[in-house]
Enzyme design. Structure first.
Site, mmCIF file in Angstrom:
data_model
loop_
_atom_site.group_PDB
_atom_site.id
_atom_site.type_symbol
_atom_site.label_atom_id
_atom_site.label_comp_id
_atom_site.label_asym_id
_atom_site.label_seq_id
_atom_site.Cartn_x
_atom_site.Cartn_y
_atom_site.Cartn_z
ATOM 1 N N LYS A 114 1.119 -1.177 0.324
ATOM 2 C CA LYS A 114 0.268 0.112 0.000
ATOM 3 C C LYS A 114 0.694 1.432 -0.692
ATOM 4 O O LYS A 114 0.348 2.033 -0.702
ATOM 5 C CB LYS A 114 -1.553 -0.280 0.996
ATOM 6 C CG LYS A 114 -2.231 -0.943 0.918
ATOM 7 C CD LYS A 114 -2.994 -0.940 1.859
ATOM 8 C CE LYS A 114 -4.218 -2.308 2.070
ATOM 9 N NZ LYS A 114 -4.192 -3.766 1.579
HETATM 10 C C1 LIG Z 1 -4.547 -4.337 1.330
HETATM 11 C C2 LIG Z 1 -3.923 -5.942 1.108
HETATM 12 C C3 LIG Z 1 -4.500 -6.781 0.286
HETATM 13 C C4 LIG Z 1 -5.412 -6.969 -0.465
HETATM 14 O O1 LIG Z 1 -5.299 -6.154 -1.385
HETATM 15 P P1 LIG Z 1 -6.745 -5.753 -2.307
HETATM 16 O O2 LIG Z 1 -6.061 -4.755 -3.423
HETATM 17 O O3 LIG Z 1 -7.657 -4.558 -1.465
HETATM 18 O O4 LIG Z 1 -6.808 -6.515 -3.299
HETATM 19 C C5 LIG Z 1 -3.667 -8.461 0.300
HETATM 20 N N1 LIG Z 1 -2.196 -7.744 0.802
HETATM 21 C C6 LIG Z 1 -1.940 -6.884 2.030
HETATM 22 C C7 LIG Z 1 -0.444 -7.221 2.606
HETATM 23 C C8 LIG Z 1 -2.837 -6.455 2.379
HETATM 24 O O5 LIG Z 1 -2.490 -5.418 2.824
#
Ligand SMILES: *Cc1c(COP(=O)(O)O)cnc(C)c1O
Length: 467
Positions: A114
């Site tokens: 993220k």
């Molecule tokens: C947010 C997240 C996901 C999922 O990602 P999306 O874009 O919501 O599909 C997967 N793994 C981790 C570690 C995350 O923080």
């Protein structure tokens, strides 16, 4: 002509990049998508070979922000964003088997993918707000990774107050401390006496309800309904594919999926000309998307706690963006379907499902299989996966169609973020937090506990603005 951003439900004004950056949901309840995508020829993609991550990011993102952010500003913002990552490659590839790779997306400040989007989003907002002489308020709900990534992304910006709601006592110690130990008057951690859905519901209600902030301050969204987040994630698909021989060779990706934001960016990369053959949706037992691909029914279900908490969701908001394309961008069809979905389930048309199945494979991985996968990869490669990434590598192996093509799993988090899952797998090692977080457990925490009451939360926000 510069790209405009339009709502998937067709009843909201279209926006330029700057406006879509500051927007949340469209006024009609839809999500914003570009009216057209930039596309790159094979020769153009070949010319990207060997570029550094920031240079590649500049080339891919420039068309999306045209008319809103000057090229030299974009370049500086991107250099600053990815210059802070702890690995010189920014998104390094690691080999775990024949033609099987892991793309490490956890070298940013909060150890999850993220950061790729939120580090950029924070700087873009800062730039735009400075120019507009405007102050805004970010409100977001988190069950873990989004909160800390948003705080780290926006903490330097003097024009943003950021309020993060999380379920009191229900996020892991590492995840909570990554939010509550960041110092700054404009950072507000709200521990809500409720669950994640309660937090999410209060955020949603605040975006659609009457304004409650003084001086007409606007609320800005930081979850993946914000278009800028999706946009930033397109870049690493290109980066990995170029390293492995694109455009002269097709590449496959397996993506640990919750809200469908990350894998949707992969779909966009494909639409922009990147030769991606297979896109694997890897889910935990909250498998709304796997059931959809199997049955054609998109149906909300009960939330289940799993070893991979960042993928514990009941619906995948960004799926609406894909549906818009599956229905040939017929906004009235999406409006009708999403209204029907309020009842809990919808059936997708045969032609929409045929398109979806041509684009995506899917697999649901249980907690036991996740633990087994962490242990198996550790035993075979001496490589430690976090539980989310382990779901990805497991699904990658099970769904793989073409052994002669590279299969890349997105490693979405660092294993030290999820020590409990690693321990459960029985491996004889424990993940160590990187140096910049080594003293995380000694730092002072700051948060406010509030009851699960929308009025109280909004009053608290209105009276604690510092920006
Ligand atoms: C947010 C997240 C996901 C999922 O990602 P999306 O874009 O919501 O599909 C997967 N793994 C981790 C570690 C995350 O923080």
């Amino acid at each position: 002509m510069a790209i405009r951003y339009i709502s998937t439900r067709g009843n909201a004004p279209d926006l330029n990049f700057e406006e879509v950056l500051l927007a949340g949901l469209a006024a009609d309840g839809g999500l914003y998508v570009p009216d057209k995508l930039p596309t790159f020829s094979e020769a153009k993609i070949r010319s990207f070979r060997g570029m550094s991550y920031p240079e590649l990011a500049f080339n891919i993102l420039e068309p999306f922000v045209e008319g809103s952010i000057a090229s030299e500003d974009l370049r500086a913002i991107i250099d600053d964003t990815y210059g802070q990552f702890r690995h010189p490659a920014v998104a390094p590839l690691v080999q775990i088997g024949d033609n099987q790779w892991v793309l490490e997306l956890f070298h940013g400040p909060t150890l999850a993918f993220k950061d790729f989007a939120l580090q950029l989003l924070g700087r873009l907002l800062d730039h735009v707000l400075q120019r507009r002489q405007q102050k805004v308020v970010i409100m977001g709900a988190t069950s873990g990774d989004t909160g800390s990534a948003a705080i780290e992304g926006c903490k330097r910006c003097n024009n943003i107050d950021i309020f993060i709601l999380y379920p009191h006592g229900r996020v892991s110690d590492v995840q909570r401390r990554q939010m509550t130990t960041v110092a700054g008057d404009t950072i507000h951690n709200l521990a809500i006496e409720g669950n994640f859905d309660d937090c999410q519901a209060m955020v949603k209600a605040s975006f659609v309800a009457e304004p409650f902030l003084p001086d007409g301050r606007q609320l800005v969204a930081v979850n993946s309904i914000n278009w800028a987040r999706i946009m930033a994630q397109i870049v690493y698909y290109f980066y990995a594919a170029l390293c492995l021989g694109a455009p002269d060779r097709a590449i496959n990706f397996s993506v640990p999926t919750g809200n469908f934001g990350d894998i949707f960016a992969g779909y966009l990369a494909r639409c922009m000309g990147l030769p991606i053959d297979q896109l694997v949706i890897a889910t935990n037992r909250n498998d709304v998307l796997h059931r959809l691909l199997t049955s054609g029914e998109y149906a909300r279900q009960q939330l289940e706690q799993s070893l991979s908490p960042s993928m514990d969701i009941t619906v995948s908001s960004n799926f609406e963006r894909l549906m818009f394309d599956l229905y040939d961008r017929d906004a009235s069809a999406i409006d009708r379907l999403m209204n029907e979905f309020k009842e809990g389930s919808i059936q997708l048309s045969d032609s929409a499902m045929a398109k979806a199945r041509a684009l995506f494979s899917s697999q649901c991985v249980s907690d036991d299989e996740t633990a087994e996968e962490i242990a198996g990869i550790w035993a075979r490669c001496g490589y430690l996966l976090d539980p989310h990434s382990a779901i990805g590598t497991r699904a990658a192996r099970d769904c793989r169609r073409e052994a002669s093509q590279p299969m890349v799993t997105l490693a979405t988090a660092h294993p030290a973020k999820f020590p409990d899952a690693v321990e459960k797998s029985g491996v004889n090692t424990s993940p160590v937090l990187p140096a910049h977080l080594a003293d995380l457990f000694e730092r002072e925490e700051r948060f406010t506990v509030l009851s699960n009451d929308l009025t109280k939360v909004q009053q608290h926000m209105a009276s604690h603005l510092k920006a």
